[in-house]
Design an enzyme around this catalytic site. Structure first.
Site, PDB file in Angstrom:
ATOM      1  N   CYS A 104       8.398  15.909 -17.713  1.00 60.79           N
ATOM      2  CA  CYS A 104       7.665  14.987 -18.589  1.00 60.79           C
ATOM      3  C   CYS A 104       7.751  15.456 -20.037  1.00 60.79           C
ATOM      4  O   CYS A 104       7.529  14.674 -20.952  1.00 60.79           O
ATOM      5  CB  CYS A 104       6.221  14.842 -18.124  1.00 60.79           C
ATOM      6  SG  CYS A 104       5.415  16.400 -17.807  1.00 60.79           S
TER       7      CYS A 104
HETATM    8  P1  NDP Z   1       4.601   8.056  -8.929  1.00 60.99           P
HETATM    9  O1  NDP Z   1       3.667   7.889 -10.053  1.00 60.99           O
HETATM   10  O2  NDP Z   1       4.896   6.871  -8.092  1.00 60.99           O
HETATM   11  O3  NDP Z   1       4.074   9.201  -7.930  1.00 60.99           O
HETATM   12  C1  NDP Z   1       3.270  10.293  -8.314  1.00 60.99           C
HETATM   13  C2  NDP Z   1       2.307  10.596  -7.192  1.00 60.99           C
HETATM   14  O4  NDP Z   1       1.443   9.460  -7.000  1.00 60.99           O
HETATM   15  C3  NDP Z   1       2.997  10.803  -5.839  1.00 60.99           C
HETATM   16  O5  NDP Z   1       2.284  11.752  -5.081  1.00 60.99           O
HETATM   17  C4  NDP Z   1       2.899   9.429  -5.216  1.00 60.99           C
HETATM   18  O6  NDP Z   1       3.001   9.423  -3.817  1.00 60.99           O
HETATM   19  C5  NDP Z   1       1.516   9.024  -5.655  1.00 60.99           C
HETATM   20  N1  NDP Z   1       1.297   7.582  -5.574  1.00 60.99           N
HETATM   21  C6  NDP Z   1       2.208   6.582  -5.595  1.00 60.99           C
HETATM   22  N2  NDP Z   1       1.607   5.386  -5.469  1.00 60.99           N
HETATM   23  C7  NDP Z   1       0.286   5.627  -5.358  1.00 60.99           C
HETATM   24  C8  NDP Z   1      -0.859   4.811  -5.187  1.00 60.99           C
HETATM   25  N3  NDP Z   1      -0.761   3.472  -5.119  1.00 60.99           N
HETATM   26  N4  NDP Z   1      -2.061   5.399  -5.095  1.00 60.99           N
HETATM   27  C9  NDP Z   1      -2.179   6.727  -5.166  1.00 60.99           C
HETATM   28  N5  NDP Z   1      -1.140   7.565  -5.308  1.00 60.99           N
HETATM   29  C10 NDP Z   1       0.079   7.028  -5.421  1.00 60.99           C
HETATM   30  O7  NDP Z   1       5.915   8.668  -9.451  1.00 60.99           O
HETATM   31  P2  NDP Z   1       7.277   8.890  -8.634  1.00 60.99           P
HETATM   32  O8  NDP Z   1       7.202  10.205  -8.011  1.00 60.99           O
HETATM   33  O9  NDP Z   1       7.624   7.735  -7.763  1.00 60.99           O
HETATM   34  O10 NDP Z   1       8.292   8.873  -9.836  1.00 60.99           O
HETATM   35  C11 NDP Z   1       8.565   7.635 -10.488  1.00 60.99           C
HETATM   36  C12 NDP Z   1       8.662   7.841 -11.962  1.00 60.99           C
HETATM   37  O11 NDP Z   1       7.474   8.461 -12.438  1.00 60.99           O
HETATM   38  C13 NDP Z   1       9.761   8.777 -12.379  1.00 60.99           C
HETATM   39  O12 NDP Z   1      10.974   8.130 -12.425  1.00 60.99           O
HETATM   40  C14 NDP Z   1       9.254   9.226 -13.711  1.00 60.99           C
HETATM   41  O13 NDP Z   1       9.560   8.277 -14.675  1.00 60.99           O
HETATM   42  C15 NDP Z   1       7.765   9.294 -13.537  1.00 60.99           C
HETATM   43  N6  NDP Z   1       7.249  10.645 -13.259  1.00 60.99           N
HETATM   44  C16 NDP Z   1       6.649  11.309 -14.263  1.00 60.99           C
HETATM   45  C17 NDP Z   1       6.177  12.572 -14.059  1.00 60.99           C
HETATM   46  C18 NDP Z   1       5.557  13.325 -15.155  1.00 60.99           C
HETATM   47  O14 NDP Z   1       5.260  14.503 -14.993  1.00 60.99           O
HETATM   48  N7  NDP Z   1       5.315  12.704 -16.282  1.00 60.99           N
HETATM   49  C19 NDP Z   1       6.310  13.256 -12.778  1.00 60.99           C
HETATM   50  C20 NDP Z   1       6.952  12.463 -11.769  1.00 60.99           C
HETATM   51  C21 NDP Z   1       7.376  11.199 -12.032  1.00 60.99           C
HETATM   52  P3  NDP Z   1       4.433   9.162  -3.105  1.00 60.99           P
HETATM   53  O15 NDP Z   1       5.083  10.458  -3.076  1.00 60.99           O
HETATM   54  O16 NDP Z   1       4.111   8.659  -1.769  1.00 60.99           O
HETATM   55  O17 NDP Z   1       5.164   8.163  -3.938  1.00 60.99           O
END
Ligand code: NDP
Length: 478
Positions: free
Chosen positions: A282
């Protein structure tokens, strides 16, 4: 493959309702593990256990908390190579990066072992006669931790360790891409002397397990790191039911390179900040803003340096850039390459799919010459893709740096004290770096951003107390 990795609920290892497979993005033919996936009812059991155990842990002595956290931190540090290898296999960052992350997770637990002994308050004289005032910190209660996949040890560590240090009980949901790392942390915590129910691991989907954590009235606080879209949903629902919430989300972090910079150093900052950890940070330097006088020289040096970067399997010695963490993320990266092309950004180098000895999600880092309004220069991609923007002078560079919805980290490469000092004051970001990559932070100081990047109190260091405690003011009349 070994046995199915279970969930840890109320001090017991439990099977789930389905079984999931954790992939190895460096070698799709060699999955990392099978794991028990929980559903909503099982998540509710874990939340109930945490709620039942909260009182016991809130009443525990600082010494007991410090001993638990020190045990966990010491074991992680002692096993950093082995845990780093697991992390490299499951998430795809290179082995040296993964070992460093494991070590950092251990240091975080050890830092908060010390903080458990230093939970301070204030004692003041009242403005009224014969009255004393005490301000003390108490645990919040049950904390739900929803973590992303990009730092599967460090981010859970910087949420779990302060939660436990300040006397809270925890329900932890790792991202579905990295269940084995979550399990490895839980396995160490299960032997640390915590009473049953104080720490719970629930692997499963965000839609089921995460949603159960957000909905439950037994959850007092939610700490989330992930995407802006999911974070916005978590905030809306948590605030609506009055839960405390802390969000760390995306970034589109600028790295400014001024004409007076040491160009070789600026190139190293940009390469590290933009492309290491496959750009999946991030805090990645995804907008590189270069003063016109050195623009062409800087871009030529970047191109040469990028040609030297070796994309390869995370565990292979000599790999500089590991695979992208998932097929979905690789597809997102490729769609942004197409968007950048369609919008007229000029590709300087990279952006190709790479074939390695094993089948995985490999791509070469990509650098574009872009304009500020183009999406490659505005949206978080979360991959090894960076945009170079040209600035007329320092003032223009600062304006471009702040021209973003995000505000996590901002960096500048310069030898001018005047510009460095001005930038530190006027960059609209939670963290500022001078002559350093935007990614790469210490574990004992606050982490977090402004604008769309963060919401709620800062994480890490002593500032973590703001989220993981609630303040009580007591008046005593003699
Ligand atoms: P998400 O925001 O989808 O996931 C982060 C966490 O939230 C995971 O544990 C996920 O579970 C959980 N989650 C997803 N949907 C819900 C919900 N409806 N209610 C509660 N919890 C939920 O990010 P992703 O991992 O899918 O990554 C997608 C994008 O997010 C990346 O491409 C990037 O752009 C961004 N990202 C940014 C980060 C940062 O540090 N700024 C870190 C990671 C991602 P599950 O594993 O089941 O999806």
């Amino acid at each position: 493959m070994q046995e199915i990795l279970k969930n840890y609920i109320n001090g017991r290892w439990e099977t789930g309702t389905t079984v999931g497979t954790s992939e190895n993005p460096s070698d799709l033919a060699a999955p990392v593990a099978e794991y028990a996936r929980a559903d909503e009812p099982q998540a509710r059991l874990a939340i109930h256990a945490a709620s039942e155990a909260a009182g016991t842990w809130a009443a525990s002595t600082p010494q007991r908390r410090a001993d638990v956290l020190d045990f966990v931190g010491s074991e992680i540090v002692a096993r950093k190579e082995e845990l780093g290898a697991l992390l490299a296999r499951e998430e795809g960052k290179t082995l040296p990066e993964a070992i460093a992350e494991a070590a950092r997770a251990g240091q975080i637990f050890k830092f908060f072992a010390g903080e458990a002994l230093r939970i301070a308050g204030d004692k003041l004289a009242s403005v009224r006669p014969d009255i004393d005032v005490e301000v003390t910190r108490e645990p919040v209660g049950v904390v739900a931790i929803i973590a992303p996949w990009n730092f599967p040890f460090a981010i859970p560590a910087w949420k779990i360790a302060p939660a436990l240090a300040y006397g809270n009980s925890v329900v932890f949901k790792p991202a579905e891409l990295v269940p084995a790392c979550g399990w490895a942390l839980a396995e160490i915590l299960s032997r640390s002397g915590l009473p049953a129910g104080v720490f719970n691991l629930v692997n499963g989907s965000g839609r089921q397990v995460g949603q159960a954590m957000i909905d439950s009235p037994l959850v007092d606080a939610i700490s989330f790191t992930g995407s802006e879209a999911t974070g916005a949903n978590v905030r809306r629902q948590a605030v609506a039911r009055g839960a405390k919430v802390q969000l760390e989300m995306g970034g589109k972090n600028p790295l400014v390179v001024l004409a007076d910079a040491d160009i070789a150093r600026a190139v190293e900052c940009a390469i590290n900040g933009a492309f290491y950890s496959t750009g999946q940070r991030c805090t990645a330097s995804s907008r590189i803003i270069v003063e016109r006088a050195v623009h062409d020289r800087f871009v030529a040096a970047m191109r040469e340096r990028m040609k030297q970067l070796k994309v390869g399997p995370a565990l292979t010695r000599g790999s500089d850039i590991g695979p992208v963490a998932s097929r979905q993320q690789l597809e997102q990266n490729q769609s942004y390459l197409q968007i950048a092309h369609d919008e007229g950004a000029e590709l300087v180098e990279g952006g190709k799919l790479v074939r390695c000895e094993s089948k995985g999600h490999y791509m070469s880092p990509a650098l574009f010459l872009a304009r500020p309004e183009q999406r490659v220069a505005r949206e978080e991609i979360f991959g090894p893709i960076a945009a170079v923007l040209q600035a007329d002078d320092y003032e223009h560079a600062l304006a471009l740096a702040n021209d973003t919805d995000y505000g996590l980290c901002a960096g500048i490469c310069t030898t001018s004290l005047k510009h460095a000092s001005h930038f530190k004051r006027h960059a609209q970001a939670g963290m500022v770096m001078v002559n350093l990559p935007t990614a790469g932070v210490d574990y004992h100081v606050p982490f977090g951003g402004r604008k769309a990047s963060s919401y709620g109190p800062r994480e890490q260091g002593r500032y973590a107390a703001e989220f993981y405690t609630t303040v009580k003011t007591a008046y005593t009349c003699a």
